[in-house]
Design a protein around this motif. Structure first.
Motif, PDB file in Angstrom:
ATOM      1  N   ASP A 162     -82.687  56.912 -18.546  1.00  0.00           N
ATOM      2  CA  ASP A 162     -82.734  55.741 -17.597  1.00  0.00           C
ATOM      3  C   ASP A 162     -84.315  54.890 -17.037  1.00  0.00           C
ATOM      4  O   ASP A 162     -84.337  53.817 -17.316  1.00  0.00           O
ATOM      5  N   GLU A 166     -86.655  51.598 -18.322  1.00  0.00           N
ATOM      6  CA  GLU A 166     -86.666  51.227 -17.229  1.00  0.00           C
ATOM      7  C   GLU A 166     -88.095  50.953 -17.946  1.00  0.00           C
ATOM      8  O   GLU A 166     -88.137  49.857 -17.288  1.00  0.00           O
ATOM      9  N   LYS A 235     -83.869  47.835 -13.560  1.00  0.00           N
ATOM     10  CA  LYS A 235     -82.257  48.765 -13.384  1.00  0.00           C
ATOM     11  C   LYS A 235     -81.540  47.978 -13.049  1.00  0.00           C
ATOM     12  O   LYS A 235     -80.585  48.735 -13.520  1.00  0.00           O
TER      13      LYS A 235
END
Length: 316
Positions: A162, A166, A235
């Motif tokens: 992630d 991002e 996010k």
């Protein structure tokens, strides 16, 4: 003569719940171990005789990274050493006893590196501006230097899939660049090699694993309360996509592993000018495409070069 407190019998429901949680933790551990093992293999992150400096911040990601690395170390086909380093940035209220007590309990070599970067950040960054960029640069510079001191040839950071996605969108939206956090990186001066063993792992799996393992999480009081962080906006966007379009996150990450320079628009990455008729894809055999080297700021010059109006979003 003191009487012992009566032992409380667990109900069937409680026993069933314990078994359920144990099964869930085992599944998560196996998944994270498998993903980390694949990332290490794909990028040749760890080799025979390596001394890996594991950077432990006190957050869920670095705890999980250390836990899985220690698990892999016991059965890995190569011998490598782990040494844990925590950077105490002298944030007010930081519980200095938590990490040493935890690391002693799991019997792993560790160092607590004390650097008052908190005061520097507060002095340099104007009120109301985010502190992450400068804080990250100072932290990185301190860790790079200490790795050399202890003879560590690899530096392991807890960034996960992630984080990588991002950063990709941060750089596209705010930096005008198509780049992210690579799973493996050599510093600009060639002295340090950074690895990200959790590069294939999802944040939600890491968070669930950390909760089940009961790691003593330490929040970042320096930046955790800052509002309107660009990374937080990204996010939330990705989390919304993940909820509404299952599988999209996985597809986006796979796209980072299947880059086609001839179908982008970087004239320094691919020789568009040299394309000619009569050859497959227009590429003349033996011709070279110009590749632009990435310029990375020297962490030691972070304070002098810091401009809060123009930050390197890779560090946010």
């Amino acid at each position: 003569m003191t009487s012992e407190a009566p032992k409380t019998e667990l109900t069937e429901a409680e026993i069933a719940e314990q078994k359920k949680q144990k099964t869930r933790m085992n599944k998560l551990q196996k998944r994270l171990r498998r993903e980390m093992g694949k990332a290490i293999q794909d990028f040749n992150m760890i080799e025979e005789g390596d001394k890996v400096m594991v950077c432990l911040s006190g957050g869920k990601d670095s705890y999980a990274m250390l836990d899985i690395l220690m698990n892999l170390q016991r059965s890995a086909p190569v011998n490598f050493e782990l040494v844990v380093v925590n950077l105490d940035q002298k944030q007010p209220g930081f519980p200095e006893h938590v990490l040493p007590e935890y690391l002693e309990s799991i019997d792993v070599p560790f160092h607590i590196l004390e650097r008052d970067t908190y005061s520097v950040v507060k002095e340099v960054v104007p009120e109301g501006k985010t502190t992450c960029a400068l804080c990250s640069r100072l932290r990185r510079g301190s860790l790079y230097g200490f790795a050399e001191e202890i003879g560590a040839n690899k530096i392991a950071l807890g960034h996960h899939r992630d984080d990588i996605l991002e950063t990709l969108f941060l750089n596209m939206f705010y930096g005008g660049k198509l780049k992210s956090m690579p799973p493996k990186l050599v510093s600009d001066d060639g002295k340090n090699m950074v690895i990200r063993p959790l590069a294939y792992s999802r944040e939600k799996d890491i968070a669930a694993f950390a909760e089940l393992r009961g790691f003593p999480i330490i929040p970042c009081n320096l930046c955790g309360s800052q509002e309107n962080l660009q990374r937080q906006v990204i996010k939330e966007m990705l989390q919304d996509w993940d909820r509404r379009f299952p599988g999209r996150i996985e597809t986006m990450f796979r796209s980072m592993q299947h880059v086609v320079p001839s179908h982008l628009a970087d004239t320094e990455l691919f020789d568009f000018k040299g394309l000619q008729h009569g050859y497959p894809h227009g590429i003349v055999p033996g011709s070279d495409s110009a590749v632009r080297p990435e310029v990375v700021a020297d962490p030691a010059e972070a304070v002098q070069s810091f401009n809060p109006q123009k930050i390197d979003v890779l560090s946010v």
